[in-house]
Design a protein around this motif. Structure first.
Motif, PDB file in Angstrom:
ATOM      1  N   MET A 147       0.782  -1.217  -0.040  1.00 39.05           N
ATOM      2  CA  MET A 147       0.204   0.035   0.021  1.00 39.05           C
ATOM      3  C   MET A 147       0.539   1.086   0.235  1.00 39.05           C
ATOM      4  SD  MET A 147      -2.636   1.576  -0.223  1.00 39.05           S
ATOM      5  CE  MET A 147      -3.954   2.889  -0.104  1.00 39.05           C
ATOM      6  N   SER A 148       1.996   1.263   0.715  1.00 36.66           N
ATOM      7  CA  SER A 148       3.209   2.360   0.683  1.00 36.66           C
ATOM      8  C   SER A 148       3.261   3.015  -0.843  1.00 36.66           C
ATOM      9  CB  SER A 148       4.027   2.172   2.050  1.00 36.66           C
ATOM     10  OG  SER A 148       4.659   3.281   1.986  1.00 36.66           O
ATOM     11  N   SER A 149       3.940   1.938  -1.394  1.00 39.15           N
ATOM     12  CA  SER A 149       4.467   1.794  -1.858  1.00 39.15           C
ATOM     13  C   SER A 149       4.120   1.959  -3.504  1.00 39.15           C
ATOM     14  CB  SER A 149       4.727  -0.079  -2.489  1.00 39.15           C
ATOM     15  OG  SER A 149       4.105  -0.030  -3.317  1.00 39.15           O
ATOM     16  N   ASN A 150       2.611   1.815  -3.545  1.00 38.68           N
ATOM     17  CA  ASN A 150       1.535   2.541  -4.366  1.00 38.68           C
ATOM     18  C   ASN A 150       1.061   3.766  -4.324  1.00 38.68           C
ATOM     19  OD1 ASN A 150       0.461  -0.298  -5.282  1.00 38.68           O
ATOM     20  ND2 ASN A 150      -0.592  -0.066  -4.129  1.00 38.68           N
ATOM     21  N   VAL A 151       1.304   4.538  -2.891  1.00 41.58           N
ATOM     22  CA  VAL A 151       0.542   5.953  -2.594  1.00 41.58           C
ATOM     23  C   VAL A 151       2.061   6.577  -3.597  1.00 41.58           C
ATOM     24  CG1 VAL A 151       1.188   7.666  -0.730  1.00 41.58           C
ATOM     25  CG2 VAL A 151      -0.288   5.819  -0.425  1.00 41.58           C
ATOM     26  N   VAL A 152       3.177   6.097  -2.917  1.00 39.77           N
ATOM     27  CA  VAL A 152       4.343   6.404  -3.319  1.00 39.77           C
ATOM     28  C   VAL A 152       4.503   7.139  -4.726  1.00 39.77           C
ATOM     29  CG1 VAL A 152       7.370   6.684  -3.660  1.00 39.77           C
ATOM     30  CG2 VAL A 152       6.053   5.833  -1.602  1.00 39.77           C
ATOM     31  N   TRP A 153       3.700   5.535  -5.894  1.00 39.74           N
ATOM     32  CA  TRP A 153       4.051   5.523  -7.379  1.00 39.74           C
ATOM     33  C   TRP A 153       3.111   6.465  -7.893  1.00 39.74           C
ATOM     34  CZ3 TRP A 153       6.424   5.093 -11.178  1.00 39.74           C
ATOM     35  CH2 TRP A 153       5.867   5.090 -12.234  1.00 39.74           C
ATOM     36  N   MET A 154       2.139   6.523  -6.998  1.00 37.96           N
ATOM     37  CA  MET A 154       0.751   7.826  -7.202  1.00 37.96           C
ATOM     38  C   MET A 154       1.350   8.605  -7.547  1.00 37.96           C
ATOM     39  SD  MET A 154      -2.889   8.649  -5.455  1.00 37.96           S
ATOM     40  CE  MET A 154      -2.401   8.955  -3.949  1.00 37.96           C
ATOM     41  N   VAL A 155       2.294   9.129  -6.091  1.00 34.71           N
ATOM     42  CA  VAL A 155       2.805  10.650  -6.625  1.00 34.71           C
ATOM     43  C   VAL A 155       4.054  11.332  -7.772  1.00 34.71           C
ATOM     44  CG1 VAL A 155       4.043  12.171  -5.032  1.00 34.71           C
ATOM     45  CG2 VAL A 155       2.339  11.110  -4.009  1.00 34.71           C
ATOM     46  N   ALA A 156       4.531   9.726  -7.818  1.00 35.60           N
ATOM     47  CA  ALA A 156       5.350  10.432  -8.302  1.00 35.60           C
ATOM     48  C   ALA A 156       5.160  10.273  -9.999  1.00 35.60           C
ATOM     49  CB  ALA A 156       6.608   7.877  -8.433  1.00 35.60           C
ATOM     50  N   ARG A 157       3.876   9.193 -10.091  1.00 34.41           N
ATOM     51  CA  ARG A 157       3.057   9.828 -12.007  1.00 34.41           C
ATOM     52  C   ARG A 157       2.731  10.967 -12.009  1.00 34.41           C
ATOM     53  NH1 ARG A 157      -1.438   4.940 -11.904  1.00 34.41           N
ATOM     54  NH2 ARG A 157      -2.045   5.218 -10.303  1.00 34.41           N
ATOM     55  N   ARG A 158       2.384  12.203 -10.513  1.00 29.83           N
ATOM     56  CA  ARG A 158       1.600  12.879 -10.576  1.00 29.83           C
ATOM     57  C   ARG A 158       2.711  13.579 -10.742  1.00 29.83           C
ATOM     58  NH1 ARG A 158       2.059  16.600  -6.265  1.00 29.83           N
ATOM     59  NH2 ARG A 158       1.197  18.100  -6.296  1.00 29.83           N
ATOM     60  N   GLU A 159       3.625  13.792 -10.642  1.00 25.58           N
ATOM     61  CA  GLU A 159       4.885  14.494 -10.714  1.00 25.58           C
ATOM     62  C   GLU A 159       6.048  14.170 -12.435  1.00 25.58           C
ATOM     63  OE1 GLU A 159       6.656  16.664  -8.804  1.00 25.58           O
ATOM     64  OE2 GLU A 159       5.168  16.087  -7.139  1.00 25.58           O
TER      65      GLU A 159
ATOM     66  N   LYS B  84       4.148  14.160 -14.388  1.00 26.54           N
ATOM     67  CA  LYS B  84       3.095  13.998 -15.682  1.00 26.54           C
ATOM     68  C   LYS B  84       2.730  15.459 -15.982  1.00 26.54           C
ATOM     69  CE  LYS B  84      -2.500  14.402 -16.868  1.00 26.54           C
ATOM     70  NZ  LYS B  84      -3.398  14.106 -16.850  1.00 26.54           N
ATOM     71  N   THR B  85       3.746  16.423 -14.751  1.00 28.88           N
ATOM     72  CA  THR B  85       3.147  17.489 -14.353  1.00 28.88           C
ATOM     73  C   THR B  85       4.340  18.560 -14.553  1.00 28.88           C
ATOM     74  OG1 THR B  85       1.936  17.412 -12.163  1.00 28.88           O
ATOM     75  CG2 THR B  85       3.067  19.896 -12.449  1.00 28.88           C
ATOM     76  N   ARG B  86       5.594  17.796 -14.815  1.00 23.83           N
ATOM     77  CA  ARG B  86       7.040  18.605 -15.041  1.00 23.83           C
ATOM     78  C   ARG B  86       7.126  17.667 -16.957  1.00 23.83           C
ATOM     79  NH1 ARG B  86       7.237  21.638 -10.933  1.00 23.83           N
ATOM     80  NH2 ARG B  86       7.499  20.734  -8.946  1.00 23.83           N
ATOM     81  N   MET B  87       6.949  16.975 -17.496  1.00 19.68           N
ATOM     82  CA  MET B  87       7.527  16.523 -18.398  1.00 19.68           C
ATOM     83  C   MET B  87       6.355  16.364 -19.596  1.00 19.68           C
ATOM     84  SD  MET B  87       8.443  11.756 -19.850  1.00 19.68           S
ATOM     85  CE  MET B  87       9.601  12.170 -18.655  1.00 19.68           C
ATOM     86  N   LEU B  88       4.687  16.490 -19.117  1.00 19.11           N
ATOM     87  CA  LEU B  88       4.200  17.249 -20.456  1.00 19.11           C
ATOM     88  C   LEU B  88       3.526  18.031 -20.841  1.00 19.11           C
ATOM     89  CD1 LEU B  88       1.597  14.101 -20.057  1.00 19.11           C
ATOM     90  CD2 LEU B  88       3.424  14.768 -20.936  1.00 19.11           C
ATOM     91  N   THR B  89       4.153  19.194 -19.987  1.00 18.24           N
ATOM     92  CA  THR B  89       4.121  20.851 -20.304  1.00 18.24           C
ATOM     93  C   THR B  89       4.718  21.296 -21.610  1.00 18.24           C
ATOM     94  OG1 THR B  89       6.215  21.189 -18.907  1.00 18.24           O
ATOM     95  CG2 THR B  89       4.211  20.843 -17.133  1.00 18.24           C
ATOM     96  N   LYS B  90       4.030  22.241 -21.456  1.00 16.62           N
ATOM     97  CA  LYS B  90       4.648  23.038 -23.218  1.00 16.62           C
ATOM     98  C   LYS B  90       6.420  22.961 -23.082  1.00 16.62           C
ATOM     99  CE  LYS B  90       1.349  25.410 -25.317  1.00 16.62           C
ATOM    100  NZ  LYS B  90       0.401  26.322 -26.158  1.00 16.62           N
ATOM    101  N   SER B  91       6.413  24.001 -22.289  1.00 17.74           N
ATOM    102  CA  SER B  91       7.928  24.626 -22.122  1.00 17.74           C
ATOM    103  C   SER B  91       8.784  23.286 -21.844  1.00 17.74           C
ATOM    104  CB  SER B  91       8.129  25.706 -20.597  1.00 17.74           C
ATOM    105  OG  SER B  91       7.684  25.045 -19.940  1.00 17.74           O
ATOM    106  N   THR B  92       8.573  22.384 -21.516  1.00 23.28           N
ATOM    107  CA  THR B  92       9.511  21.634 -20.860  1.00 23.28           C
ATOM    108  C   THR B  92       9.724  20.685 -21.843  1.00 23.28           C
ATOM    109  OG1 THR B  92       9.078  20.925 -18.978  1.00 23.28           O
ATOM    110  CG2 THR B  92       9.532  18.798 -19.684  1.00 23.28           C
ATOM    111  N   ILE B  93       8.292  20.342 -22.805  1.00 17.26           N
ATOM    112  CA  ILE B  93       9.235  19.523 -24.548  1.00 17.26           C
ATOM    113  C   ILE B  93       9.407  21.002 -25.695  1.00 17.26           C
ATOM    114  CG2 ILE B  93       7.321  18.764 -26.572  1.00 17.26           C
ATOM    115  CD1 ILE B  93       5.430  18.141 -24.254  1.00 17.26           C
TER     116      ILE B  93
END
Length: 404
Positions: free
Chosen positions: A1-13, A15-24
């Motif tokens: 359960m703890s690893s699922n929470v960590v991975w959920m936060v990681a996916r959020r990061e 998506k937030t960092r990699m898929l922005t227009k400025s990053t691309i």
């Protein structure tokens, strides 16, 4: 359960960092700069190799110089093409010809003292080759006239030079050769990735504190899970940058054929770069993430990131200046075992062929053993500082036992 929470936060990061227009856009620009830079380097590196041969006309009266000219040009590394002229009178016409038929010089007259006719100024390399050829011709004629052997005389004359011996080993690496270029590109890419990833983590921590989003997140997950997920997600993004940009550089070098002149295993160098990025990222991401929780405003973030930037730039510049000059010195070998220095020094020492297996293993063991200690420090500071409001929290207060 703890690893699922960590991975959920990681996916959020991610998506937030990699898929922005400025990053691309920034990643696309960097890719173009890297590939274009390699092709520009290839152009300048191979420009001389494709230079047309220097054409010199040789009148019939000095045809005896042709063999000596060919030998002299070969000794100088000069690409010289000799064009036979039927008559001395053709010299001026051959010099004024246009296109591929144009000659740079025409030789005529007496082989022992020929006339070198040029359109404007003589080419130094051609003039030197002609002078060498004339001397060789005269020596041969004189030796033959005295009843000697010209070939034996020239062989003895060629060996009458000082024998140079260096106290440095013959296989010592060229300080500014291909290994230097490859290693400097690697550690510069590593520095860029670590600074970028660390800054993103620090700004993200402070941004969540300022907007009070962290209070909502910590109502459902633990502070350590939030920090771990943030570091994991941004780490995957940083790894993507290293692999993409490093792969583009390796691919560009391979496509242009520059690898033919390199004595460095680019595949192994890239793999080692990725390995040390992972270790370096784990070390510095924990520090950036934990210490950023000490401040509550973006304007104060520099007070905690500046010392960490110092910890990045000092190893980078020491590696740049110390390792190429003496990659196996005692100081370099000691510094390369220190976790903050190892990610920079180890790939460069490997590129110079000065890294033994046991040193790499020991450095990896020390760095990996340091990470749990940094996890404890970062988690403790983050837990105490992330909910702190007001002025900057002191590091000593954050490390004290208990929770506020």
């Amino acid at each position: 359960m703890s690893s699922n929470v960590v991975w959920m936060v990681a996916r959020r990061e991610i998506k937030t960092r990699m898929l922005t227009k400025s990053t691309i856009i920034s990643m696309a620009v960097m890719l173009v700069v890297i590939v274009a830079g390699i092709f520009v380097l290839d152009y300048f590196a191979t420009r001389d190799a494709h230079a047309p041969a220097s054409k010199v006309g040789v009148a019939q009266s000095v045809s005896a110089l042709e063999e000596h000219l060919e030998v002299a040009a070969a000794q100088q590394g000069l690409d010289l093409e000799l064009v036979a002229l039927a008559d001395d009178a053709d010299a001026e016409e051959a010099l004024t010809a246009e296109g591929d038929d144009a000659l740079e010089a025409v030789l005529s007259g007496d082989p022992a003292s020929p006339e070198m006719l040029v359109a404007e100024q003589p080419d130094d390399a051609i003039q030197q080759a002609v002078s060498t050829a004339v001397r060789s011709y005269v020596v041969n004629e004189q030796v033959t006239g005295l009843g000697g052997n010209p070939a034996a005389f020239e062989e003895a004359l060629a060996s009458a030079v000082p024998q140079v011996r260096s106290i440095e080993p013959e296989d010592s690496p060229d300080r500014f050769g291909p290994a230097y270029v490859v290693s400097m590109v690697m550690i510069s890419l590593l520095l860029f990735a670590l600074i970028g990833s660390g800054s993103i983590i620090a700004m993200g921590v402070v941004e969540e504190k300022t907007s009070r989003v962290v209070e909502i997140l910590l109502a459902t997950i633990k502070p350590t899970q939030l920090l771990a997920g943030k570091i994991l997600g941004i780490g995957i993004f940083g790894m993507f940058q290293v692999v993409l940009l490093g792969g583009a550089a390796v691919g560009g070098v391979a496509a242009t054929g520059l690898t033919r002149s390199l004595e460095v295993d680019l595949g192994a160098s890239l793999a080692l770069l990725v390995l040390w990025f992972l270790i370096g990222y784990a070390i510095f991401a924990l520090l950036f993430g934990g210490f950023a929780a000490l401040v509550s405003r973006q304007e104060e973030i520099g007070s905690v990131t500046t010392p960490l930037m110092f910890l990045l730039f000092v190893p980078y510049y020491l590696t740049m200046f110390m390792v190429p000059s003496d990659p196996d010195s005692t100081m370099v070998r000691v510094l390369s075992q220190i976790p903050v220095f190892a990610p920079f020094m180890m790939p460069v020492r490997n590129a110079f062929g000065a890294l033994s297996g046991w040193e790499l293993g020991l450095s990896l063991a020390i760095s990996l053993a340091t990470i749990p200690l940094l996890v404890w420090i970062a988690a403790r500071v983050y837990q105490r500082g992330v909910l702190h409001t007001g002025g900057r929290m002191k590091l000593g207060d954050a490390l004290k036992a208990g929770r506020s």
